[in-house]
Write a protein that holds these residues in place. Sequence first.
Motif, PDB file in Angstrom:
ATOM      1  N   GLY A  92      -1.355  12.060   9.573  1.00 31.92           N
ATOM      2  CA  GLY A  92      -1.396  10.763   8.886  1.00 31.92           C
ATOM      3  C   GLY A  92      -2.070   9.686   9.719  1.00 31.92           C
ATOM      4  O   GLY A  92      -2.868   8.900   9.198  1.00 31.92           O
ATOM      5  N   ILE A  93      -1.769   9.644  10.999  1.00 29.01           N
ATOM      6  CA  ILE A  93      -2.415   8.665  11.888  1.00 29.01           C
ATOM      7  C   ILE A  93      -3.920   8.910  11.923  1.00 29.01           C
ATOM      8  O   ILE A  93      -4.721   7.966  11.857  1.00 29.01           O
ATOM      9  CB  ILE A  93      -1.793   8.716  13.305  1.00 29.01           C
ATOM     10  N   ASN A 132      -2.860   6.109   3.786  1.00 31.60           N
ATOM     11  CA  ASN A 132      -1.641   6.315   4.576  1.00 31.60           C
ATOM     12  C   ASN A 132      -0.648   7.271   3.921  1.00 31.60           C
ATOM     13  O   ASN A 132       0.497   7.328   4.318  1.00 31.60           O
ATOM     14  CB  ASN A 132      -0.969   4.965   4.842  1.00 31.60           C
ATOM     15  N   ARG A 133      -1.077   8.027   2.937  1.00 25.89           N
ATOM     16  CA  ARG A 133      -0.133   8.887   2.210  1.00 25.89           C
ATOM     17  C   ARG A 133       0.490   9.969   3.092  1.00 25.89           C
ATOM     18  O   ARG A 133       1.681  10.226   2.997  1.00 25.89           O
ATOM     19  CB  ARG A 133      -0.808   9.519   1.006  1.00 25.89           C
ATOM     20  N   THR A 148       0.814  -1.211   0.000  1.00 26.44           N
ATOM     21  CA  THR A 148       0.000   0.000   0.000  1.00 26.44           C
ATOM     22  C   THR A 148       0.853   1.269   0.000  1.00 26.44           C
ATOM     23  O   THR A 148       0.358   2.335   0.287  1.00 26.44           O
ATOM     24  CB  THR A 148      -0.928   0.021   1.227  1.00 26.44           C
ATOM     25  N   PHE A 186       0.843   9.887   6.325  1.00 31.88           N
ATOM     26  CA  PHE A 186       1.727   9.195   7.261  1.00 31.88           C
ATOM     27  C   PHE A 186       3.048   8.833   6.566  1.00 31.88           C
ATOM     28  O   PHE A 186       4.124   9.022   7.124  1.00 31.88           O
ATOM     29  CB  PHE A 186       1.036   7.941   7.812  1.00 31.88           C
ATOM     30  N   THR A 187       2.954   8.344   5.339  1.00 33.44           N
ATOM     31  CA  THR A 187       4.144   8.037   4.548  1.00 33.44           C
ATOM     32  C   THR A 187       4.990   9.295   4.340  1.00 33.44           C
ATOM     33  O   THR A 187       6.217   9.249   4.438  1.00 33.44           O
ATOM     34  CB  THR A 187       3.744   7.428   3.183  1.00 33.44           C
ATOM     35  N   ASN A 245      -9.725   5.677   7.813  1.00 36.01           N
ATOM     36  CA  ASN A 245      -9.641   4.903   6.566  1.00 36.01           C
ATOM     37  C   ASN A 245      -9.528   5.791   5.331  1.00 36.01           C
ATOM     38  O   ASN A 245     -10.125   5.518   4.305  1.00 36.01           O
ATOM     39  CB  ASN A 245     -10.844   3.963   6.433  1.00 36.01           C
ATOM     40  N   ARG A 265      -5.738  10.243   9.596  1.00 39.67           N
ATOM     41  CA  ARG A 265      -6.308   9.820   8.305  1.00 39.67           C
ATOM     42  C   ARG A 265      -6.386   8.291   8.205  1.00 39.67           C
ATOM     43  O   ARG A 265      -7.346   7.760   7.665  1.00 39.67           O
ATOM     44  CB  ARG A 265      -5.512  10.408   7.145  1.00 39.67           C
ATOM     45  N   ILE A 266      -5.395   7.612   8.745  1.00 45.23           N
ATOM     46  CA  ILE A 266      -5.423   6.142   8.741  1.00 45.23           C
ATOM     47  C   ILE A 266      -6.597   5.646   9.570  1.00 45.23           C
ATOM     48  O   ILE A 266      -7.329   4.736   9.166  1.00 45.23           O
ATOM     49  CB  ILE A 266      -4.085   5.559   9.250  1.00 45.23           C
TER      50      ILE A 266
END
Length: 173
Positions: A74-75, A84-85, A25, A87-88, A81, A77-78
Amino acid sequence: MVFFGHLGPTTAVFKFYEKISKKETIDYRVVLVGSILPDLIDKPIGAFLFRNTFHNSRIFGHTLLFSLLLLLIGIGRIKKNKGNRVFTLGISTSIHLILDSMQLYKGILFWPFLGFKFPERPEGNWAEGTLQRLLTDPSYYITEIVGFIIIMYFFIKLIKNKRLNEFIRNGKL
């Protein structure tokens, strides 16, 4: 490090994580942008636009606060759902800070917690100094060469496997 010294190692770290976690992912377009994002923000501001104000080409994007904000967003957004962009992006910018040895520059890394003024770094002409280091400093040119080799490995693999368009569309390596 300048360019490939950030792109290559950061991509390799994510590819290693992808291999051991067996997750597919990761959007490597985000990894590439995140690996140089602190420089994309700070170099124009600190080295060119407001050079006489900051006297430093490592400012906001090179702070722990910047990376932590991206990681926290990012967390969030994860958890919702939404992917993870971000966070990446936060992980990639954090790797950038490690590669730039920002732990040696605590006044920048921990801004604004150690004060609101960024420490001055007498860099002179940033572009000229960087070119000089690329030509004479092994810690600079070796990391750039290694990073270039890593990026070329993945690029050639994409071309060879006819997956360049897939990478452009969805960031898969």
